[in-house]
Design an enzyme around this catalytic site. Sequence first.
Site, PDB file in Angstrom:
ATOM      1  N   ARG A 235       0.853  -1.192   0.000  1.00 34.37           N
ATOM      2  CA  ARG A 235       0.000   0.000   0.000  1.00 34.37           C
ATOM      3  C   ARG A 235       0.889   1.242   0.000  1.00 34.37           C
ATOM      4  NH1 ARG A 235      -3.427  -2.786  -1.511  1.00 34.37           N
ATOM      5  NH2 ARG A 235      -5.541  -3.152  -0.705  1.00 34.37           N
ATOM      6  N   GLU A 264      -4.193   7.001  -5.824  1.00 34.20           N
ATOM      7  CA  GLU A 264      -4.289   6.207  -7.050  1.00 34.20           C
ATOM      8  C   GLU A 264      -5.652   6.403  -7.692  1.00 34.20           C
ATOM      9  OE1 GLU A 264      -1.388   2.529  -5.586  1.00 34.20           O
ATOM     10  OE2 GLU A 264      -3.553   2.248  -5.662  1.00 34.20           O
ATOM     11  N   HIS A 285       0.177  -0.329 -10.014  1.00 34.11           N
ATOM     12  CA  HIS A 285      -0.612  -1.191  -9.124  1.00 34.11           C
ATOM     13  C   HIS A 285      -1.092  -2.451  -9.860  1.00 34.11           C
ATOM     14  CE1 HIS A 285      -3.066  -1.011  -5.181  1.00 34.11           C
ATOM     15  NE2 HIS A 285      -2.929  -2.273  -5.553  1.00 34.11           N
TER      16      HIS A 285
END
Length: 318
Positions: A235, A264, A285
Site C-alpha cells: 500500500r 491512485e 498497481h
Amino acid sequence: MSLKTRVVFLDRASLKARVRPLNFAANYVEHAKTDAGEVVDRLAGATIAITNKVPLRAEALRRLPQLKMIAVAATGYDVVDIAHCKEHGIAVANIRNYAVHTVPEHTFALILALKRNLPAYRADVEAGVWNRSDQFCFFTHPIGDLHGATLGIVGEGAIGQSVAGIGRAFGMSVLFADHEPPKAAGVEFTPMDEVLARSDILTLHCPLTPATRHLVDAAAFRKLKRTALLINTARGGLVDEAALIEALDGELIAGAGFDVLTVEPPRDGHPLLDLRRPNFILTPHIAWASDGAMQFLADQLIDNIELWAAGKPQHLVT
C-alpha cells in the site's frame, strides 16, 4: 435471500475476470466505476455492496440502513470504515491468499531489475553506448547478486511468506520485522530497527493501518544501508513519499521499486510521476493482476457472498 436482495458492484472495471452468477436470486447490478459522490445513490436499497477501491466511509454508510454486507474485492480493506461496520453489524469479507504467487513474482521482478541495474543498462543501449564500446560489453553501472544478501520483510502473511521462500531459493538470508500482535505462528521475528540496519533489500507486505501509515519515514531511511533497495507492492501509504524522494536524491538508499502510491490513480504533478531516474521503478498497481490471480479473486469474491447469504460466512474482518 430473495429477489428483493440487491447486490451492487461499485467498480466492476477494476477486475478483469469473469464474475460468475450468484447461486441465489438477487437483483445484481454492476457499475464500471463509481465516484465518491455516487456511492449513496447507487447503494440505495442494497443489501450487499461489492467494492475494490471505492471508499465506503461512515458518512455514506449511515445513509444506507439496508446494507448488511460489504464484499471487498481485494485483500486490503482500508477503503471500508471497519469501526462503523462493527458498530452497526455490517459484515465485511475480504479476499485471502489469491496473490501468493503474482505479488511475490512482481516483487522479485522489481528487485532483480534494480539489483542488476536493468533500466540503466537498457537506457545506455538505447543511447548507443554499446555501439561505441571498445570491448564486447561495458560496465557503466554496478551489478549485484541476490545470493548472500539479506532480505528484510515487513509482513509475514501468505504473501510475505511466499516472498521469503523465493528469497531463500536465491540464497538470501531472510529477516521478518517484529510488530504488535497478531503475529503468524512459527516465525522468528527481528526488531524493526535491526531489520532496517541489516537489510540489503527491504520489502513491504503488510496492511495499511493507522499504526503502519508512514512506517518507512525519514528516520527509517536514515537507518537503512546506503546500498539498500526499498520495495513496496503493498500500500502506498506505508511509505512517506516525500521522504522517499529525499532519500533517493540524497543517496540514502540505492534505489526503490514501487507498485503502489498514496493517491491512485496519480494525477499530473504527483512527485513520484516526475521521478525519472534509473534507480526508481514505478508500476501502476499491477503486482496483483496476473490473469490467474484475478480469476481466483473473482471466484472467491462470489464464494464470500454466497457463503454469507447461506449463513456460513468466511473471511470476515468484522
